[in-house]
Motif scaffolding. Sequence first.
Motif, mmCIF file in Angstrom:
data_model
loop_
_atom_site.group_PDB
_atom_site.id
_atom_site.type_symbol
_atom_site.label_atom_id
_atom_site.label_comp_id
_atom_site.label_asym_id
_atom_site.label_seq_id
_atom_site.Cartn_x
_atom_site.Cartn_y
_atom_site.Cartn_z
ATOM 1 N N ASP A 19 -58.029 8.090 11.299
ATOM 2 C CA ASP A 19 -57.771 7.621 9.920
ATOM 3 C C ASP A 19 -56.857 8.524 9.359
ATOM 4 O O ASP A 19 -55.728 8.066 8.494
ATOM 5 C CB ASP A 19 -59.056 7.714 9.236
ATOM 6 C CG ASP A 19 -60.246 6.415 9.357
ATOM 7 O OD1 ASP A 19 -59.778 5.655 10.446
ATOM 8 O OD2 ASP A 19 -60.955 6.334 8.851
ATOM 9 N N ALA A 23 -53.954 6.524 7.418
ATOM 10 C CA ALA A 23 -53.972 6.347 5.911
ATOM 11 C C ALA A 23 -52.686 6.324 5.083
ATOM 12 O O ALA A 23 -52.503 5.708 4.313
ATOM 13 C CB ALA A 23 -54.966 7.461 5.284
ATOM 14 N N PRO A 24 -51.838 7.253 5.501
ATOM 15 C CA PRO A 24 -50.517 7.376 4.887
ATOM 16 C C PRO A 24 -49.760 5.837 4.871
ATOM 17 O O PRO A 24 -49.086 5.310 3.763
ATOM 18 C CB PRO A 24 -49.844 8.319 5.474
ATOM 19 C CG PRO A 24 -50.828 9.416 5.901
ATOM 20 C CD PRO A 24 -51.870 8.502 6.585
ATOM 21 N N VAL A 26 -51.174 2.937 5.469
ATOM 22 C CA VAL A 26 -51.734 1.936 4.525
ATOM 23 C C VAL A 26 -51.454 2.142 2.939
ATOM 24 O O VAL A 26 -51.266 1.326 2.231
ATOM 25 C CB VAL A 26 -53.245 2.089 4.825
ATOM 26 C CG1 VAL A 26 -53.939 1.088 3.779
ATOM 27 C CG2 VAL A 26 -53.706 1.628 6.064
ATOM 28 N N GLU A 27 -51.422 3.449 2.678
ATOM 29 C CA GLU A 27 -51.501 3.788 1.263
ATOM 30 C C GLU A 27 -49.918 3.252 0.994
ATOM 31 O O GLU A 27 -49.758 2.817 -0.291
ATOM 32 C CB GLU A 27 -51.517 5.325 0.891
ATOM 33 C CG GLU A 27 -51.377 5.604 -0.435
ATOM 34 C CD GLU A 27 -51.450 7.179 -0.703
ATOM 35 O OE1 GLU A 27 -51.016 7.539 -1.719
ATOM 36 O OE2 GLU A 27 -51.990 7.714 0.186
ATOM 37 N N ALA A 28 -48.937 3.625 1.662
ATOM 38 C CA ALA A 28 -47.575 3.311 1.142
ATOM 39 C C ALA A 28 -47.524 1.674 1.105
ATOM 40 O O ALA A 28 -46.607 1.269 0.167
ATOM 41 C CB ALA A 28 -46.710 3.833 2.280
ATOM 42 N N LEU A 30 -49.585 -0.534 0.393
ATOM 43 C CA LEU A 30 -50.252 -0.823 -0.982
ATOM 44 C C LEU A 30 -49.775 -0.612 -2.131
ATOM 45 O O LEU A 30 -49.430 -1.296 -3.025
ATOM 46 C CB LEU A 30 -51.943 -0.182 -0.728
ATOM 47 C CG LEU A 30 -53.040 -0.882 0.184
ATOM 48 C CD1 LEU A 30 -54.241 0.227 -0.002
ATOM 49 C CD2 LEU A 30 -53.179 -2.230 -0.076
ATOM 50 N N VAL A 31 -49.027 0.584 -2.141
ATOM 51 C CA VAL A 31 -48.364 1.010 -3.207
ATOM 52 C C VAL A 31 -47.153 0.000 -3.386
ATOM 53 O O VAL A 31 -46.810 -0.430 -4.353
ATOM 54 C CB VAL A 31 -47.670 2.503 -3.130
ATOM 55 C CG1 VAL A 31 -46.740 2.671 -4.206
ATOM 56 C CG2 VAL A 31 -48.845 3.448 -3.314
ATOM 57 N N ALA A 73 -57.141 -0.612 4.268
ATOM 58 C CA ALA A 73 -56.663 -1.166 3.239
ATOM 59 C C ALA A 73 -57.628 -1.649 2.291
ATOM 60 O O ALA A 73 -57.662 -1.298 1.028
ATOM 61 C CB ALA A 73 -55.870 -2.461 3.761
ATOM 62 N N ALA A 76 -59.409 1.373 0.481
ATOM 63 C CA ALA A 76 -58.470 1.926 -0.565
ATOM 64 C C ALA A 76 -58.717 1.029 -2.127
ATOM 65 O O ALA A 76 -58.494 1.972 -2.775
ATOM 66 C CB ALA A 76 -57.245 2.045 0.000
#
Length: 294
Positions: A19, A23-24, A26-28, A30-31, A73, A76
């Motif tokens: 993960d 995670a980075p 997925v975070e990018a 979503l942002v 996703a 988060a």
Amino acid sequence: MSEIPMNEIAAPNLVRLPDLLLAPLVEAALVEDLGRAGDITSNATIPAATVSALVLRARDHGVIAGLDLARLAFAAISPDIVMTVVRDDGHVVAPGDLIARVTGPARAILTAERVALNFLCQLSGVATATHTIARAIAHTRARVCDTRKTVPGLRTVQKYAVRCGGGVNHRFGLDDAVLIKDNHVAIAGGVVPAIAAARAAIGHLVKIEIEVDTLAQLDEVLAVGVDAVLLDNMGPDMLREAVAMIGGRAIAEASGRITPETAPAIAESGVDLISAGWLTHSARVFDIGLDAAL
């Protein structure tokens, strides 16, 4: 993709990515999708307390890849979302097959839906394309591998998807190994000078591969020796001759115009690897839907 045997696992010994690496990404994503005010549609139309049960289903024949990105996703957006996997990464699916169940706050599920599906559909497309080649050459010793022709920022997960489809990975980056291509040869002054310069500059654990277009070039390469030879855009007859010349002294990799239709004849020439850039840069997205559970 043409129909393939069910209950098949394209990658039975698959090792998942941690993960921490996913995670980075997925975070990018979503942002980017949430913008400046979040999901105004779901927030306006769905009561906050609504809980829903949805399912991820395949809409085509293929191989699944990217479920961990989808899970991250959803998580988060809300830790209360539970994603239960039924058919895991590397598994072959048919239209209508249940892949996973997703339950939890409806707003949060819908907010994460597009990012989850973008990863899942794109990577499953890569895995499916890879598996079409892997199945086509299964009667030979050759293996299908990717290239560095990946979507910027997604190389790690696209190469993971290749493994999900039963393929193997080529270089991850420019520092993995020396790969001397035609422009290197031209600027360095020839095959032999390029190899000599590379050998003088690298450490003892770094391998050297060189691209050749002709059997004359291959003869020059074999005179000085390398670890692998990239036989570019050669037909099956020339490949057979090249493999015979190499005689096991180096890994033989074929590239150029590789499709499920051309791959068998290329693999039957005796090469060790078949590399195809389109597996990652232009594989068709695999269709997966997130629908209400029946």
